[in-house]
Write a protein that holds these residues in place. Structure first.
Motif, PDB file in Angstrom:
ATOM      1  N   SER A   2     -42.396-134.456 -18.337  1.00  0.00           N
ATOM      2  CA  SER A   2     -43.530-135.368 -18.539  1.00  0.00           C
ATOM      3  C   SER A   2     -44.675-134.718 -19.317  1.00  0.00           C
ATOM      4  O   SER A   2     -45.490-135.414 -19.919  1.00  0.00           O
ATOM      5  CB  SER A   2     -44.047-135.863 -17.179  1.00  0.00           C
ATOM      6  OG  SER A   2     -44.442-134.756 -16.370  1.00  0.00           O
ATOM      7  N   ASN A   3     -44.733-133.384 -19.314  1.00  0.00           N
ATOM      8  CA  ASN A   3     -45.810-132.686 -20.015  1.00  0.00           C
ATOM      9  C   ASN A   3     -45.414-132.270 -21.432  1.00  0.00           C
ATOM     10  O   ASN A   3     -46.179-131.605 -22.118  1.00  0.00           O
ATOM     11  CB  ASN A   3     -46.220-131.437 -19.229  1.00  0.00           C
ATOM     12  CG  ASN A   3     -45.081-130.451 -19.071  1.00  0.00           C
ATOM     13  OD1 ASN A   3     -43.918-130.849 -19.113  1.00  0.00           O
ATOM     14  ND2 ASN A   3     -45.398-129.181 -18.888  1.00  0.00           N
ATOM     15  N   ARG A   4     -44.196-132.673 -21.878  1.00  0.00           N
ATOM     16  CA  ARG A   4     -43.736-132.297 -23.212  1.00  0.00           C
ATOM     17  C   ARG A   4     -43.855-133.488 -24.155  1.00  0.00           C
ATOM     18  O   ARG A   4     -43.008-134.386 -24.159  1.00  0.00           O
ATOM     19  CB  ARG A   4     -42.285-131.805 -23.160  1.00  0.00           C
ATOM     20  CG  ARG A   4     -42.065-130.526 -22.358  1.00  0.00           C
ATOM     21  CD  ARG A   4     -42.792-129.350 -23.016  1.00  0.00           C
ATOM     22  NE  ARG A   4     -42.343-129.118 -24.365  1.00  0.00           N
ATOM     23  CZ  ARG A   4     -41.531-128.128 -24.715  1.00  0.00           C
ATOM     24  NH1 ARG A   4     -41.082-127.297 -23.806  1.00  0.00           N
ATOM     25  NH2 ARG A   4     -41.192-127.953 -25.981  1.00  0.00           N
TER      26      ARG A   4
END
Length: 492
Positions: free
Chosen positions: A293-295
Motif C-alpha cells: 500500500s505504500n508503494r
C-alpha cells in the motif's frame, strides 16, 4: 389395518433392540425407538438407501409382501454410505417388517489388509460400476501393497507400457523389486508409513499422474496402500516443458507471480523470491494492494496493466533491483483484464555493475581531462596574452576539452592574443591538423588574435600536403620569437 399389524406383532415391535421399520409398499407406517435414533423420522423406505442399492431393497420387500418368500436377507448401503445386513418378513395385510441386523461382515475373498475397504456381500454402487468401466477404457494402473510389501493387486491397461500383464506381479514383494533410491520405492515406503501422496513423472515418452493412499484398520494402523496411476500422454511434451521451467525457476534469480483484479495473489514461485525474504507460495491468497500500500510505483504499474498495457518496468526493494515483464490476461470475451502475470528478474548485479562502470568511465574522463590539462596548459605570460604549449598527439576528445578550457580563459581574462605552441608535436594527421585549425578559428571568433609557434618542418609539410589553410595564420619559428613580435607590436 395398522392396528391389525400391531396386534399381529405383539410386543416384539416396541421391544426389539434393533432398528425395525413397518412399511406398506414404500411408505414407513411405523418404526421403533431404535430405528428413530439410527435412521431418523423417514416417511419413505427407499430414501434411506443409496440410490444404487434401492432395487435390492425393493425386490426383497416385494418378495415377502407377495408371499414368494417368508424371509429375505440382503446387504444394502444406507444413503450415509454405511453397508448393513437387513432382514425382511411379512406381517400380513401386505405389510412388511424391515430390520437392520448390523454392519456387514468383511468379505472372505478380499485380502485381509484391504478388508477395511470392502464389507461382506456389500452391493456394488453404481459409481463403482462406472469407475470400473472407465478404468477399462483408459490407460491406467491400479495396485495395492500390503504393509509387508506384498503386492495384492496389479491391474490396468497401463501395465502394458511397462511390459507387464495384469496380475503378473501379484504376490511379489514391492520392497524387493523396486530398486533402492527409486521414486517407486521411496513413495511406497512413505505411503506405508501413513503419508497420502500425489505425484507425477515422465516415463519414457509417457506422462503419468498418480496417487497413493494408506488403508487403515479399525485401530487406525496402516494395513496396506492403494495406488492409482493414469497416463496422460497427450500433454506429456507440454508437461515436460512446464516441469523443466519449474526446475529452472528453482535455480534462477527469477520470480513469477499472478494477481487478480481485486489484488489477490494467485501465483508466487521462483528462486528469486528468496532474495526478498519470501518463500515460494507464501504470498498466494494475500492481497498485494494491501501488502504494498505504500508503494506508489506498484500501484501505477498495476493501473497500467489492468488497463490492458503490456510493458517492462524496473523497481527496487531495499538493496535489490528488479526488472518486471508484466502481461495482462483478459476474460473469455476479451472485454476486460481479469488477471496479470509478471516475470520478475533480479538484476541487482547488472545494475550494480552498470553503476560501477559509469563511475569508472566518469573517473577515466576526469583523468583524461586532468591529463589534457597537464599536457596542454593555458598560461597567461603577459597581461592579455595566453600561451598553450601542445605536447603529444591531438584527437577529437582532447581538442574538445582544450577548446572549451581555452575559450573560457580567453573570455574570462579578456585576452587579446593566444599563442598555440606546437614545439612538442612531432607529427599530425588530417584530423589533428583540422582540430588545431578549428581551435584557432574559435579563438578568433571570440575576438582574440591567434598565433602559431614552433611548427616543425615535418608538421608544416603535412599541413601543406593536407591542404590546411595557414595563409591567414601568423606563424613564428619559436615561442620566444612569437612573444617578441607580439610585445614589439604592442609597444609600437
Amino acid at each position: 389395518m395398522i392396528g391389525d399389524i400391531y396386534r399381529h406383532l405383539g410386543g416384539m415391535f416396541d421391544g426389539c433392540p434393533d432398528p425395525l421399520l413397518l412399511v406398506e409398499g414404500d411408505v414407513v407406517v411405523a418404526h421403533n425407538e431404535a430405528a428413530r435414533l439410527a435412521l431418523g423420522e423417514a416417511s419413505s423406505l427407499l430414501t434411506l438407501f443409496d440410490a444404487a442399492d434401492r432395487s435390492v431393497v425393493s425386490s426383497a420387500c416385494a418378495a415377502v409382501a407377495s408371499g414368494q418368500s417368508q424371509k429375505s436377507t440382503f446387504f444394502a448401503r444406507l444413503a450415509t454410505g454405511t453397508a448393513n445386513r437387513w432382514t425382511t418378513w411379512p406381517t400380513g395385510h401386505g405389510g412388511v417388517c424391515v430390520r437392520m441386523d448390523g454392519p456387514a461382515e468383511p468379505r472372505a475373498d478380499i485380502p485381509a489388509p484391504l478388508s477395511p475397504l470392502v464389507e461382506k456381500d456389500e452391493p456394488v454402487p453404481l459409481r463403482t460400476v462406472l469407475l470400473g468401466k472407465i478404468f477399462d477404457r483408459f490407460e491406467g494402473i491400479l495396485w495395492a501393497i500390503a504393509k509387508d510389501g506384498t503386492i495384492l493387486v496389479s491391474e490396468g491397461k497401463g501395465l502394458a507400457h511397462f511390459g507387464l500383464a495384469p496380475g503378473a506381479i501379484v504376490g511379489m514383494n514391492a520392497l524387493q523389486i523396486y530398486p533402492p533410491g527409486s521414486v517407486a520405492r521411496e513413495e511406497t515406503e512413505r505411503a506405508l508409513a501413513g503419508e497420502e501422496l500425489y505425484g507425477d513423472s515422465i516415463e519414457g515418452m509417457s506422462y503419468w499422474i498418480r496417487r497413493l493412499t494408506p488403508v487403515r484398520d479399525a485401530a487406525g494402523n496402516v494395513s496396506a496402500i492403494v495406488g492409482f496411476s493414469l497416463r496422460a500422454n497427450e500433454n506429456s511434451e507440454e508437461t515436460l516443458q512446464a516441469k523443466a521451467l519449474i526446475r529452472a525457476l528453482a535455480e534462477l534469480p527469477l520470480a513469477i507471480w499472478a494477481m487478480d483484479v481485486d489484488g489477490t495473489c494467485k501465483m508466487s514461485l521462483g528462486n528469486g523470491l528468496k532474495d526478498l525474504g519470501i518463500m515460494p507460495g507464501e504470498l498466494v491468497g494475500t492481497n498485494l494492494y494491501e501488502l504494498y500500500s505504500n508503494r506508489e510505483d506498484f500501484k501505477a504499474d498495476m493501473k497500467r496493466a489492468f488497463a490492458g498495457e503490456q510493458f517492462v518496468s524496473g523497481t527496487s526493494f531495499a538493496t535489490t533491483h528488479w526488472r518486471n515483464t508484466i502481461i495482462p490476461v483478459r476474460d473469455t470475451f476479451g472485454e476486460r483484464v481479469v488477471r496479470i502475470y509478471s516475470v520478475a528478474e533480479n538484476v541487482t548485479d547488472h545494475v550494480e555493475n552498470h553503476r560501477r562502470l559509469e563511475e569508472q568511465l566518469a573517473l577515466i574522463q576526469s583523468q583524461q581531462q586532468a591529463i589534457v590539462g597537464l599536457s596542454s596548459p593555458v598560461i597567461e605570460v603577459w597581461q592579455g596574452v595566453l600561451v598553450v604549449p601542445l605536447i603529444g598527439s591531438i584527437d577529437q576528445a582532447r581538442a574538445s576539452i582544450l577548446l572549451e578550457r581555452l575559450l573560457t580563459e580567453v573570455v574570462g581574462r579578456q585576452s587579446s592574443a593566444v599563442i598555440l605552441d606546437l614545439t612538442g608535436v612531432d607529427t599530425v594527421d588530417a584530423e589533428a591538423a583540422q582540430h588545431v585549425s578549428n581551435v584557432m578559428r574559435s579563438v578568433e571568433l571570440v575576438g582574440a588574435t591567434g598565433l602559431f609557434s614552433g611548427i616543425r618542418p615535418s608538421v608544416a609539410k603535412t599541413m601543406v600536403d593536407l591542404g590546411v589553410d595557414m595563409q591567414s595564420r601568423r606563424t613564428y619559428p619559436t615561442l620566444a620569437e612569437a612573444l617578441r613580435r607580439l610585445i614589439g607590436a604592442r609597444k609600437r
